[in-house]
Design an enzyme around this catalytic site. Sequence first.
Site, PDB file in Angstrom:
ATOM      1  N   GLY A 117     -24.323  23.432  42.394  1.00  0.00           N
ATOM      2  CA  GLY A 117     -23.524  22.809  42.009  1.00  0.00           C
ATOM      3  C   GLY A 117     -24.470  21.658  40.672  1.00  0.00           C
ATOM      4  CB  ILE A 118     -24.223  19.353  38.556  1.00  0.00           C
ATOM      5  CG1 ILE A 118     -24.911  19.084  37.034  1.00  0.00           C
ATOM      6  CG2 ILE A 118     -24.121  18.541  38.621  1.00  0.00           C
ATOM      7  CD1 ILE A 118     -23.764  19.424  35.485  1.00  0.00           C
ATOM      8  N   GLY A 119     -26.758  18.508  39.591  1.00  0.00           N
ATOM      9  CA  GLY A 119     -27.987  17.543  39.839  1.00  0.00           C
ATOM     10  C   GLY A 119     -29.401  17.844  39.831  1.00  0.00           C
ATOM     11  CB  ILE A 163     -31.177  19.078  44.778  1.00  0.00           C
ATOM     12  CG1 ILE A 163     -32.123  18.590  45.727  1.00  0.00           C
ATOM     13  CG2 ILE A 163     -31.121  20.122  45.573  1.00  0.00           C
ATOM     14  CD1 ILE A 163     -31.834  17.782  46.484  1.00  0.00           C
ATOM     15  CD  GLU A 165     -17.575  24.059  44.814  1.00  0.00           C
ATOM     16  OE1 GLU A 165     -16.839  22.465  43.588  1.00  0.00           O
ATOM     17  OE2 GLU A 165     -18.049  23.453  44.956  1.00  0.00           O
ATOM     18  N   GLY A 180     -14.936  21.264  46.771  1.00  0.00           N
ATOM     19  CA  GLY A 180     -14.815  23.168  46.808  1.00  0.00           C
ATOM     20  C   GLY A 180     -16.355  22.957  48.215  1.00  0.00           C
TER      21      GLY A 180
END
Length: 432
Positions: free
Chosen positions: A220-222, A224, A243, A336
């Site tokens: 994902g994004i961010g 971490i 995703e 997701g």
Amino acid sequence: MTDYQKEYQDKLATVGQCLSLIHSGDIVYTTHNHTEPLTILEHLHERAPYVENVKVWKGRSGHFPVMYEPSMKGHMEMLTYFYGPTFYRESEPLGLIDHTPSDLAHYYTAAIMYHKPTVFYTGVGAMDENGVFHMGMNHTEEGESIQYAIDNHLPLVVEVNRNLHHARGGQTIPLSAVTYILEADRTEQDLPSIEPTELEDRIGAAVAELVSDGDTIQLGIGGIPNAVGMYLSRKNDLGIHTEMFTNSMMDLILSGNITGRRKNHVFSFAEGRENLYEFIQSRPDCVSRKSSEHINPMTIAKQNNFVSINTCVEIDLTGQVCSESVGPRQISGSGGAFCCAYGAFESKGGKGILAFPSRTAKGQSKIKSMLTPGAVVTIPRNYVDCIVTEYGVAKLKGATVSERIARLIAIAHPDDRDRLRDEAKQLWPNFV
């Protein structure tokens, strides 16, 4: 002038003409993220005084008057399957938004098709020489929804942004299917990378240790995920089945860590720096796919060594995961999370990883004896695999209730462990 160019000119319209297609009782569909028709959304509220009981399918992003003006009530209200900040801070208190629970793989079949749109608006890039518009970097349910409009000859407005890039495999729209064209060249969406904190860096390093050479990743994004991406630069021959296509994935491709030797780089939508979109459009091996196909857990399960890396809001001591609400208050959506967790669970050699700080920014433990009352269970405990905090890794797949309790307490913040142990003794005296 070619026939396509003449037809294009004939269909050029003003914002007012585009909005005049909306009538009382309509369900309006707007595409999301990279393909949002921004000019239409900026002016959508202007149609509200002339209509009643209009519902608008709206993505999570943005801060448009239709999302927060009290005068919209009863005239133009929104539907969504994924909340963003404006929705939970402003829209919901005013009663302007309703949530349709759905997994990413079923946005179209379990959400959109139960509230079928009657008018459609989407952002597109410039028309090509064949009279075809290409949608951008978003292909969650957009392709199926826009194809539904085309197949059923429904009103369809394209907001043409000549700066908008597109990915291979994305939805196309023939000029013949378009009702109106609104030209509105704008700067392409640009989301800069988030620099990981020291704590996020520690978590990212621990997550990367769980990834092996040759794995196929979902990221994902961010802070971490960006930290994970930095440490994945030590891995080799990785693949992408995700995703969201992110800056860190582009960087890993350019550095040779993600090779795609075993498969194309497959994704549903992309968000990141402006050069990310140019990169994706230039790469034959970067392919956009409908979420109903490739984020379906049955499809994911066929990918050997699939590693899903996500985060969550909170987890209880038996492994139940909430990824989308604070108590009963919706703050995002299922997305997701379950699809990838279940797909990874069924994947040969797969791992489902949930990574998060042990405490919230307010100092509250994210590992709890019980979920906050009203919290949504996004991922059932049966399909939860690896939990990572800054204090270590808890492997829950195959673990008993007593093992889960002990392992999760061991990676909670040290100041929360005694309390969690005491609460666990009250709830499960036979297991602690």
